[in-house]
Design a protein around this motif. Sequence first.
Motif, PDB file in Angstrom:
ATOM      1  N   GLY A 173      -9.309  38.026 -41.680  1.00 34.00           N
ATOM      2  CA  GLY A 173      -9.208  36.872 -41.168  1.00 34.00           C
ATOM      3  C   GLY A 173      -7.818  36.538 -40.547  1.00 34.00           C
ATOM      4  O   GLY A 173      -7.831  35.587 -39.725  1.00 34.00           O
ATOM      5  N   GLU A 174      -7.136  37.791 -40.248  1.00 35.40           N
ATOM      6  CA  GLU A 174      -6.006  37.472 -39.199  1.00 35.40           C
ATOM      7  C   GLU A 174      -6.165  37.933 -37.754  1.00 35.40           C
ATOM      8  O   GLU A 174      -5.441  37.745 -36.917  1.00 35.40           O
ATOM      9  CB  GLU A 174      -4.733  38.273 -39.682  1.00 35.40           C
ATOM     10  CG  GLU A 174      -4.259  37.826 -41.113  1.00 35.40           C
ATOM     11  CD  GLU A 174      -2.887  38.455 -41.515  1.00 35.40           C
ATOM     12  OE1 GLU A 174      -1.869  38.474 -40.736  1.00 35.40           O
ATOM     13  OE2 GLU A 174      -2.786  39.141 -42.307  1.00 35.40           O
ATOM     14  N   LEU A 175      -7.539  38.327 -37.446  1.00 42.22           N
ATOM     15  CA  LEU A 175      -7.921  38.685 -36.158  1.00 42.22           C
ATOM     16  C   LEU A 175      -8.773  37.792 -35.636  1.00 42.22           C
ATOM     17  O   LEU A 175      -9.882  38.127 -35.004  1.00 42.22           O
ATOM     18  CB  LEU A 175      -9.014  40.003 -36.311  1.00 42.22           C
ATOM     19  CG  LEU A 175      -8.275  41.319 -37.225  1.00 42.22           C
ATOM     20  CD1 LEU A 175      -9.077  42.404 -37.130  1.00 42.22           C
ATOM     21  CD2 LEU A 175      -6.943  41.546 -36.421  1.00 42.22           C
ATOM     22  N   TRP A 176      -8.174  36.219 -35.529  1.00 42.36           N
ATOM     23  CA  TRP A 176      -8.915  35.376 -34.872  1.00 42.36           C
ATOM     24  C   TRP A 176      -8.296  35.406 -33.294  1.00 42.36           C
ATOM     25  O   TRP A 176      -7.495  35.948 -33.043  1.00 42.36           O
ATOM     26  CB  TRP A 176      -8.543  33.967 -35.422  1.00 42.36           C
ATOM     27  CG  TRP A 176      -7.099  33.865 -35.782  1.00 42.36           C
ATOM     28  CD1 TRP A 176      -6.473  33.950 -36.920  1.00 42.36           C
ATOM     29  CD2 TRP A 176      -6.002  33.225 -35.020  1.00 42.36           C
ATOM     30  NE1 TRP A 176      -5.022  33.851 -36.913  1.00 42.36           N
ATOM     31  CE2 TRP A 176      -4.767  33.398 -35.378  1.00 42.36           C
ATOM     32  CE3 TRP A 176      -5.811  32.955 -33.661  1.00 42.36           C
ATOM     33  CZ2 TRP A 176      -3.456  32.945 -35.101  1.00 42.36           C
ATOM     34  CZ3 TRP A 176      -4.854  32.451 -32.921  1.00 42.36           C
ATOM     35  CH2 TRP A 176      -3.798  32.575 -33.693  1.00 42.36           C
ATOM     36  N   PHE A 177      -9.349  34.976 -32.530  1.00 42.76           N
ATOM     37  CA  PHE A 177      -8.875  34.864 -31.059  1.00 42.76           C
ATOM     38  C   PHE A 177      -8.399  33.874 -30.602  1.00 42.76           C
ATOM     39  O   PHE A 177      -7.463  33.678 -29.784  1.00 42.76           O
ATOM     40  CB  PHE A 177     -10.424  35.376 -30.313  1.00 42.76           C
ATOM     41  CG  PHE A 177     -10.879  36.849 -30.719  1.00 42.76           C
ATOM     42  CD1 PHE A 177     -10.188  37.784 -31.323  1.00 42.76           C
ATOM     43  CD2 PHE A 177     -12.272  36.789 -30.573  1.00 42.76           C
ATOM     44  CE1 PHE A 177     -10.404  38.907 -31.653  1.00 42.76           C
ATOM     45  CE2 PHE A 177     -12.902  38.139 -30.991  1.00 42.76           C
ATOM     46  CZ  PHE A 177     -11.942  39.169 -31.557  1.00 42.76           C
ATOM     47  N   GLU A 178      -8.759  32.724 -30.708  1.00 38.33           N
ATOM     48  CA  GLU A 178      -8.533  31.351 -30.202  1.00 38.33           C
ATOM     49  C   GLU A 178      -7.867  30.404 -31.249  1.00 38.33           C
ATOM     50  O   GLU A 178      -6.774  29.754 -30.852  1.00 38.33           O
ATOM     51  CB  GLU A 178      -9.637  30.576 -29.454  1.00 38.33           C
ATOM     52  CG  GLU A 178     -10.051  31.384 -28.276  1.00 38.33           C
ATOM     53  CD  GLU A 178     -11.258  30.779 -27.442  1.00 38.33           C
ATOM     54  OE1 GLU A 178     -11.443  29.528 -27.935  1.00 38.33           O
ATOM     55  OE2 GLU A 178     -11.734  31.259 -26.434  1.00 38.33           O
ATOM     56  N   ARG A 179      -8.362  30.417 -32.425  1.00 37.24           N
ATOM     57  CA  ARG A 179      -7.807  29.276 -33.229  1.00 37.24           C
ATOM     58  C   ARG A 179      -7.646  30.006 -34.700  1.00 37.24           C
ATOM     59  O   ARG A 179      -8.715  31.104 -34.974  1.00 37.24           O
ATOM     60  CB  ARG A 179      -8.773  28.109 -33.456  1.00 37.24           C
ATOM     61  CG  ARG A 179     -10.162  28.246 -33.917  1.00 37.24           C
ATOM     62  CD  ARG A 179     -10.796  26.968 -33.859  1.00 37.24           C
ATOM     63  NE  ARG A 179     -10.918  26.398 -32.702  1.00 37.24           N
ATOM     64  CZ  ARG A 179     -11.785  26.533 -31.763  1.00 37.24           C
ATOM     65  NH1 ARG A 179     -12.702  27.238 -31.924  1.00 37.24           N
ATOM     66  NH2 ARG A 179     -11.635  25.729 -30.621  1.00 37.24           N
ATOM     67  N   PRO A 180      -6.812  29.675 -35.331  1.00 33.10           N
ATOM     68  CA  PRO A 180      -6.641  30.575 -36.731  1.00 33.10           C
ATOM     69  C   PRO A 180      -7.708  30.323 -37.634  1.00 33.10           C
ATOM     70  O   PRO A 180      -8.929  29.262 -37.590  1.00 33.10           O
ATOM     71  CB  PRO A 180      -5.562  29.808 -37.666  1.00 33.10           C
ATOM     72  CG  PRO A 180      -4.750  29.471 -36.121  1.00 33.10           C
ATOM     73  CD  PRO A 180      -5.842  28.801 -35.273  1.00 33.10           C
ATOM     74  N   SER A 181      -8.244  31.324 -38.553  1.00 33.35           N
ATOM     75  CA  SER A 181      -9.229  31.069 -39.621  1.00 33.35           C
ATOM     76  C   SER A 181      -9.027  29.908 -40.571  1.00 33.35           C
ATOM     77  O   SER A 181      -7.913  29.495 -40.905  1.00 33.35           O
ATOM     78  CB  SER A 181      -9.157  32.399 -40.268  1.00 33.35           C
ATOM     79  OG  SER A 181      -9.445  33.556 -39.687  1.00 33.35           O
ATOM     80  N   PRO A 182     -10.416  29.329 -40.884  1.00 32.45           N
ATOM     81  CA  PRO A 182      -9.959  28.186 -41.851  1.00 32.45           C
ATOM     82  C   PRO A 182      -9.082  28.676 -43.285  1.00 32.45           C
ATOM     83  O   PRO A 182      -9.090  29.883 -43.541  1.00 32.45           O
ATOM     84  CB  PRO A 182     -11.363  27.633 -42.146  1.00 32.45           C
ATOM     85  CG  PRO A 182     -12.277  28.224 -41.125  1.00 32.45           C
ATOM     86  CD  PRO A 182     -11.474  29.638 -40.718  1.00 32.45           C
ATOM     87  N   ALA A 183      -8.794  27.586 -43.820  1.00 32.55           N
ATOM     88  CA  ALA A 183      -8.143  27.839 -45.109  1.00 32.55           C
ATOM     89  C   ALA A 183      -9.048  28.521 -46.157  1.00 32.55           C
ATOM     90  O   ALA A 183     -10.222  28.488 -46.042  1.00 32.55           O
ATOM     91  CB  ALA A 183      -7.778  26.550 -45.881  1.00 32.55           C
TER      92      ALA A 183
END
Length: 393
Positions: free
Chosen positions: A209-219
């Motif tokens: 979940g912390e390995l997002w590229f452009e926008r944070p993962s959803p709740a």
Amino acid sequence: MSATFPPLARRLDGLQSSAIRDLLKLTSRADIIGLAGGLPDAELMPRDRIAAAADAALSDRSRLQYTESPGWGPLREVLAVRESGRLGRAVAVEEIFVTHGSQQALSLLSEVLLDPGALVIVEDPAYVGALQVFRAAGARIVAVPLDSEGMRLDALRTLLEAGERPAVVHTVSNFHNPGGVTLAPQRRRELANLAERYGFWIIEDDPYGELWFERPSPAPVATYSPNVIRLSSASKILAPTLRAGWMIAPAPVCRAVELLKQGADLCGSALTQQITAELLADTDWLAGHVDTVREVYGARAGALVGAMRARFGDRIVSTDPAGGMFVWVDFTDGTDTAALLPRALDAGVAYVPGNAFAVSTDYTRSMRLCFTTSDAATLTEAVDRLAKAHGGV
């Protein structure tokens, strides 16, 4: 003289080794570009920072002892703060349980939540580690398909309305392994509502979940219901060798898991938990480190997908990774990826055929590719080798 041994437990009947782990044994040759293993890049692991934290922990001999079964207290406190921020509510230390990687949490939970024959619903294609755990527990496994927004809840609702009553629904909510997709926010809320309406547990498996590229993962799904048990890990953002995973669950579940962990290994490593606590607590350093990993992985994901589409064109359909470590590819020209694999290995590239992740669907024409451990030029070369094996596309 050949030995005749007493029989092993019947629970082993039908269990299989992970196809991915077996494949890694074949792809350790230096001349093979590995796109098969789900490994983070060792060059991005903070070796010097880990060494400094280990040195600090070793300066106090009292820290070389056993620790509590639920985990070293200061690490659980750090994790409670981190998960409180993720979930938007105060997470008590009593809800945090540290395990030997998140896979151990999954294994212990299968013993706590599942009686033999209990129904478990998984995603299809499915995370292999979850299938191994649930099969070992003697569960009845039913799969629901994925689409571009994650688990198809219309298929899950159909099962529930037909009278199926799962004990557990398992989801890899962010940047799915192997499917590469992320469960949409509206589906997360709906899944949580279904869990409360029909009385089942959700295991939200979230190592990426912390390995997002452009926008944070959803709740997280755990934001929406107390019926959700959330798993995560430091393996993908720090280093797998720390074997630091954790579970966020209601206190009664944590107490039940503690009883089983005491019988399994008494406790985890106090040393690696101290190292993990120091690194996770250094929030400014950690943010910069994870940003670097995201930037590198994002560029590699783009390079791999771009190369695949350039070489294979409309012969394939692939995911567009928004994070995580994997690309899922479907061939549209009838290619059997299991049959292709020996030729690919001969050409010097490895991947995982889709049938390794199958539950009830035929993924003969699919493959999982991991982009994390090679730079863009090497990934392009890997695709060239795959194209050569495929027939000189």
